[in-house]
Design a protein around this motif. Structure first.
Motif, PDB file in Angstrom:
ATOM      1  N   ASP A 306       0.829  -1.210   0.000  1.00  0.00           N
ATOM      2  CA  ASP A 306       0.000   0.000   0.000  1.00  0.00           C
ATOM      3  C   ASP A 306       0.863   1.260   0.000  1.00  0.00           C
ATOM      4  O   ASP A 306       0.452   2.300  -0.522  1.00  0.00           O
ATOM      5  N   TYR A 310       1.050   4.206  -3.011  1.00  0.00           N
ATOM      6  CA  TYR A 310       0.997   5.664  -2.823  1.00  0.00           C
ATOM      7  C   TYR A 310       2.019   6.359  -3.719  1.00  0.00           C
ATOM      8  O   TYR A 310       1.708   7.351  -4.392  1.00  0.00           O
ATOM      9  N   HIS A 314       1.197   8.860  -6.674  1.00  0.00           N
ATOM     10  CA  HIS A 314       1.765  10.205  -6.545  1.00  0.00           C
ATOM     11  C   HIS A 314       2.422  10.638  -7.856  1.00  0.00           C
ATOM     12  O   HIS A 314       2.156  11.735  -8.373  1.00  0.00           O
ATOM     13  N   TRP A 329      -2.849  17.467  -4.752  1.00  0.00           N
ATOM     14  CA  TRP A 329      -3.192  16.549  -3.659  1.00  0.00           C
ATOM     15  C   TRP A 329      -4.642  16.075  -3.779  1.00  0.00           C
ATOM     16  O   TRP A 329      -4.971  14.957  -3.381  1.00  0.00           O
ATOM     17  N   VAL A 332      -4.418  13.132  -6.132  1.00  0.00           N
ATOM     18  CA  VAL A 332      -3.971  11.913  -5.449  1.00  0.00           C
ATOM     19  C   VAL A 332      -5.099  11.344  -4.599  1.00  0.00           C
ATOM     20  O   VAL A 332      -5.351  10.126  -4.596  1.00  0.00           O
ATOM     21  N   GLN A 333      -5.796  12.211  -3.901  1.00  0.00           N
ATOM     22  CA  GLN A 333      -6.874  11.765  -3.007  1.00  0.00           C
ATOM     23  C   GLN A 333      -8.023  11.130  -3.770  1.00  0.00           C
ATOM     24  O   GLN A 333      -8.739  10.279  -3.227  1.00  0.00           O
ATOM     25  N   MET A 336      -6.902   7.669  -3.851  1.00  0.00           N
ATOM     26  CA  MET A 336      -6.345   7.135  -2.616  1.00  0.00           C
ATOM     27  C   MET A 336      -6.725   8.061  -1.455  1.00  0.00           C
ATOM     28  O   MET A 336      -5.951   8.937  -1.062  1.00  0.00           O
ATOM     29  N   TYR A 339      -4.142   8.641   1.482  1.00  0.00           N
ATOM     30  CA  TYR A 339      -2.760   8.818   1.020  1.00  0.00           C
ATOM     31  C   TYR A 339      -1.854   9.410   2.092  1.00  0.00           C
ATOM     32  O   TYR A 339      -0.654   9.089   2.156  1.00  0.00           O
ATOM     33  N   ARG A 342      -0.403   6.712   4.317  1.00  0.00           N
ATOM     34  CA  ARG A 342       0.613   5.927   3.608  1.00  0.00           C
ATOM     35  C   ARG A 342       1.881   6.743   3.414  1.00  0.00           C
ATOM     36  O   ARG A 342       3.002   6.212   3.507  1.00  0.00           O
ATOM     37  N   ARG A 343       1.714   8.013   3.137  1.00  0.00           N
ATOM     38  CA  ARG A 343       2.869   8.884   2.945  1.00  0.00           C
ATOM     39  C   ARG A 343       3.689   9.007   4.220  1.00  0.00           C
ATOM     40  O   ARG A 343       4.924   9.079   4.184  1.00  0.00           O
TER      41      ARG A 343
END
Length: 355
Positions: A306, A310, A314, A329, A332-333, A336, A339, A342-343
């Protein structure tokens, strides 16, 4: 009866008159000249705060730095220390901390500061003077000193976890553990590698069995598993030889996994990638070019899937938004929602040094 009452009144009037005469005319209070009552002056309070202390109060606990002394900056409390970036071009004294930092100028609007494994790096616009740069560093002296100490401690922890390349060494792999076994038997070709997943009691892959049953075993399978990687090398193989063989195998696994995940997320983001290459950067997990070229750090295979997803999402999102603006962002969201969690793993769970 009336005469007795009059006698009592005469005695009262006489006592009152005598009392007034004793005060004197100039000592009688004048309501027109009465001064306003001054508020009671409180003593300065210490760091503990609270109500004003009176005679019956318990003795006040002394403050850490004394009741009238401000807290000392971190840069002055820390013992004398010296930090030098390997590419340092300038030096500054911040309290008791001597810092040699890497300085460069670039196309930016503000002064930037970053602290990595090598130390402090500072970048500034071309029009900013060196005096302004040093002034900004002194304003951030406490932050710089604290981060340098934290980074030094982190590097020491990583040094303690450094991989010793020998038979039986264990390293992280996709969130699990991978044990390296040297095997020069005739069943394994020379310099080849054979992966053996952790086995269940029934002889199958633990994760596959638990996914099929959907029982309590699936919860137990969340714990790291111990897989085996057999290398066609003799027991007396050199550490560098073992390291190169393991790295070659991991890079092949990384390339195949990255291609799979790129193909999974690209349609969801409405983008197309054209080429993927592996990176060995020390502090960067990936990059993307406008022409669709993606670079991903092969050492991501140490992390869970996972987390790898990310980084893949990304970089693909950069094919739509080539910056880190709020719109990026949001992109990305869109594929995910978690995120950020995970980041955070990439920062909170550093990998052991690869050497």
């Amino acid at each position: 009866m009336s005469r007795f009452l009059q006698l009592v009144l005469d005695m009262f009037d006489g006592a009152t008159t005598k009392a007034l005469q004793g005060l004197g005319a100039d000592k009688r209070p004048n309501p027109q000249k009465r001064q306003p009552r001054q508020p009671k002056r409180l003593k300065p309070q210490g760091l503990m705060g609270g109500l004003h202390r009176d005679a019956n109060a318990l003795p006040q606990v002394p403050a850490l730095h004394g009741p009238h002394m401000p807290s000392e900056p971190l840069g002055q409390v820390l013992p004398k220390a010296h930090y030098a970036h390997p590419r340092a071009t300038r030096r500054i004294q911040l309290g008791t901390t001597d810092v040699a930092y890497a300085f460069r100028r670039g196309k930016r609007r503000t002064i930037g500061m970053a602290i990595g494994p090598d130390g402090l790096e500072v970048s500034a616009p071309r029009w900013v003077t060196l005096g302004e740069v040093e002034s900004a560093l002194r304003e951030k002296a406490d932050w710089i000193a604290r981060k340098l100490v934290e980074m030094q401690e982190r590097q020491q922890q990583l040094g303690a976890a450094r991989i010793v390349w020998a038979d039986g060494v264990v390293l992280p792999y996709l969130g699990d553990q991978l044990k390296v076994v040297l095997d020069s038997s005739s069943t394994l070709k020379k310099n080849s590698a054979q992966f053996e997943p952790a086995q269940s009691l029934h002889g199958g892959d633990v994760r596959s069995v638990c996914a099929d049953t959907g029982t309590q075993d699936s919860v137990q399978a969340a714990a790291p598993l111990l897989h085996t990687l057999r290398l066609g090398l003799p027991l007396n193989a050199e550490p560098q030889q073992i390291r190169d063989a393991v790295q070659a195998w991991l890079m092949r696994q990384a390339k195949a996994l990255f291609v799979e995940r790129l193909n999974h997320f690209a349609p969801q983001l409405g983008v197309q990638w054209h080429k993927v290459s592996l990176s060995s950067a020390a502090t960067r997990w990936g990059s993307a070019s406008a022409n669709g070229a993606i670079r991903l750090n092969w050492r991501l295979v140490h992390h869970k899937r996972d987390v790898i997803d990310y980084v893949v999402a990304h970089e693909l999102s950069h094919l739509r938004v080539m910056d880190h603006s709020p719109r990026f962002w949001e992109t990305v969201q869109s594929v995910m929602p978690d995120y950020a969690q995970r980041r955070r793993v990439l920062k909170d769970e550093p990998l052991p040094p690869w050497s």
